[in-house]
Write an enzyme that holds these catalytic residues in place. Structure first.
Site, PDB file in Angstrom:
ATOM      1  N   ASP A  68       0.905  -1.344   0.046  1.00 26.26           N
ATOM      2  CA  ASP A  68      -0.059   0.155  -0.136  1.00 26.26           C
ATOM      3  C   ASP A  68       0.934   1.247   0.040  1.00 26.26           C
ATOM      4  O   ASP A  68       1.993   1.435   0.556  1.00 26.26           O
ATOM      5  CB  ASP A  68      -0.985   0.057   1.150  1.00 26.26           C
ATOM      6  CG  ASP A  68      -1.853  -1.266   1.491  1.00 26.26           C
ATOM      7  OD1 ASP A  68      -2.702  -1.415   0.619  1.00 26.26           O
ATOM      8  OD2 ASP A  68      -1.696  -1.941   2.433  1.00 26.26           O
ATOM      9  N   ASP A  70       0.406   5.327   1.158  1.00 19.14           N
ATOM     10  CA  ASP A  70      -0.024   6.244   1.808  1.00 19.14           C
ATOM     11  C   ASP A  70       0.605   7.644   1.503  1.00 19.14           C
ATOM     12  O   ASP A  70       1.751   7.882   1.438  1.00 19.14           O
ATOM     13  CB  ASP A  70      -0.144   6.042   3.328  1.00 19.14           C
ATOM     14  CG  ASP A  70      -1.110   4.929   3.665  1.00 19.14           C
ATOM     15  OD1 ASP A  70      -2.090   4.613   2.793  1.00 19.14           O
ATOM     16  OD2 ASP A  70      -0.857   4.340   4.616  1.00 19.14           O
ATOM     17  N   ASP A 136       4.197   7.251  15.079  1.00 16.09           N
ATOM     18  CA  ASP A 136       4.573   6.338  16.044  1.00 16.09           C
ATOM     19  C   ASP A 136       6.183   5.993  16.376  1.00 16.09           C
ATOM     20  O   ASP A 136       6.541   6.109  17.236  1.00 16.09           O
ATOM     21  CB  ASP A 136       3.684   5.079  15.957  1.00 16.09           C
ATOM     22  CG  ASP A 136       3.857   4.497  14.440  1.00 16.09           C
ATOM     23  OD1 ASP A 136       4.485   4.808  13.781  1.00 16.09           O
ATOM     24  OD2 ASP A 136       2.982   3.473  14.554  1.00 16.09           O
TER      25      ASP A 136
END
Length: 240
Positions: A68, A70, A136
């Site tokens: 994926d 992003d 994070d």
């Protein structure tokens, strides 16, 4: 390596990021999704900042082809929606944009400030520097521009790749309390990258593990599904 600076209110310039050109970071541009490149280019054409972020950059640096892609941008969800015919806004408090293609969905998010506030007042949105500080872990905190090949590092994340470690960008006194699922992700990233959990991260997980009891079943199910589809589920579950 280059340095990105910003001007303070007193007029002085302070360094905010390290910039790695293509010959230094070694990302193979041939492995990047063409629609992701097209999306970044279109956003930049209207004067917005835009980068491939998160797990895609992590995988590219590890020589893997991401599943994926992003994208993070300075453009607001409304601006993104107006720019792309295949855009759909999702979310309530913090809105994201999904670009719908025949074989995939690209998620486009606006830089976040890390502060609470109404979307209408735009206080929830911020700069790329602010957005980088709310990521994070260091391995997920890099910003890659496929149009010029530059990699932006606001958190000394490239050191994490050199030292093969999973390090928290957010303060560990609060990070796992704010979102306990980050503990599961830390262990998952450690296994899938082959990197070791930094000692303070491992200690914080043991201290805050009880916080997982208050996570909703739907969120835990989502994480377990990702683990089962990772190809490393046995090793991740054993480490958990």
């Amino acid at each position: 390596m280059l340095i990105r600076y910003k001007k303070e209110q007193n007029g002085s310039s302070v360094p905010v990021a390290e910039i790695y050109p293509e010959k230094e970071h070694g990302i193979d541009a041939r492995t990047i999704d063409l629609d992701a490149i097209w999306t970044v280019r279109k956003l930049k054409q209207i004067g917005a900042e835009a980068y491939i972020v998160g797990g895609a950059v992590r995988d590219l640096l590890l020589g893997r082809k991401p599943k994926d892609f992003d994208i993070a941008t300075s453009a607001t969800p409304r601006q993104v929606q107006k720019l792309f015919w295949n855009a759909r806004i999702i979310g309530k408090r913090f809105k994201l944009v999904h670009l719908i293609f025949k074989d995939k969905i690209l998620e486009v998010s606006t830089f976040r400030s890390g502060e609470d506030g109404s979307v209408e007042g735009s206080t929830i949105y911020g700069t790329v520097e602010q957005d980088a500080k709310r990521r994070d872990f260091g391995v997920n905190a890099l910003y890659y521009d496929p149009t010029d090949g530059q990699l932006l590092d606001f958190n000394h994340s490239m050191q994490d790749f050199k030292k093969k470690r999973i390090r928290s960008v957010l303060p560990l006194a609060t990070s796992f309390v704010e979102d306990p699922v980050r503990m599961i992700r830390a262990i998952k990233y450690s296994v899938t990258t082959g990197f070791s959990l930094q000692f303070d991260v491992r200690r914080a997980i043991r201290r805050h593990a009880v916080e997982l009891a208050r996570v909703s079943g739907s969120r835990l199910t989502e994480e377990v599904t990702k683990i089962l589809c990772s190809g490393d589920s046995s090793l991740i579950l054993r480490e958990l």
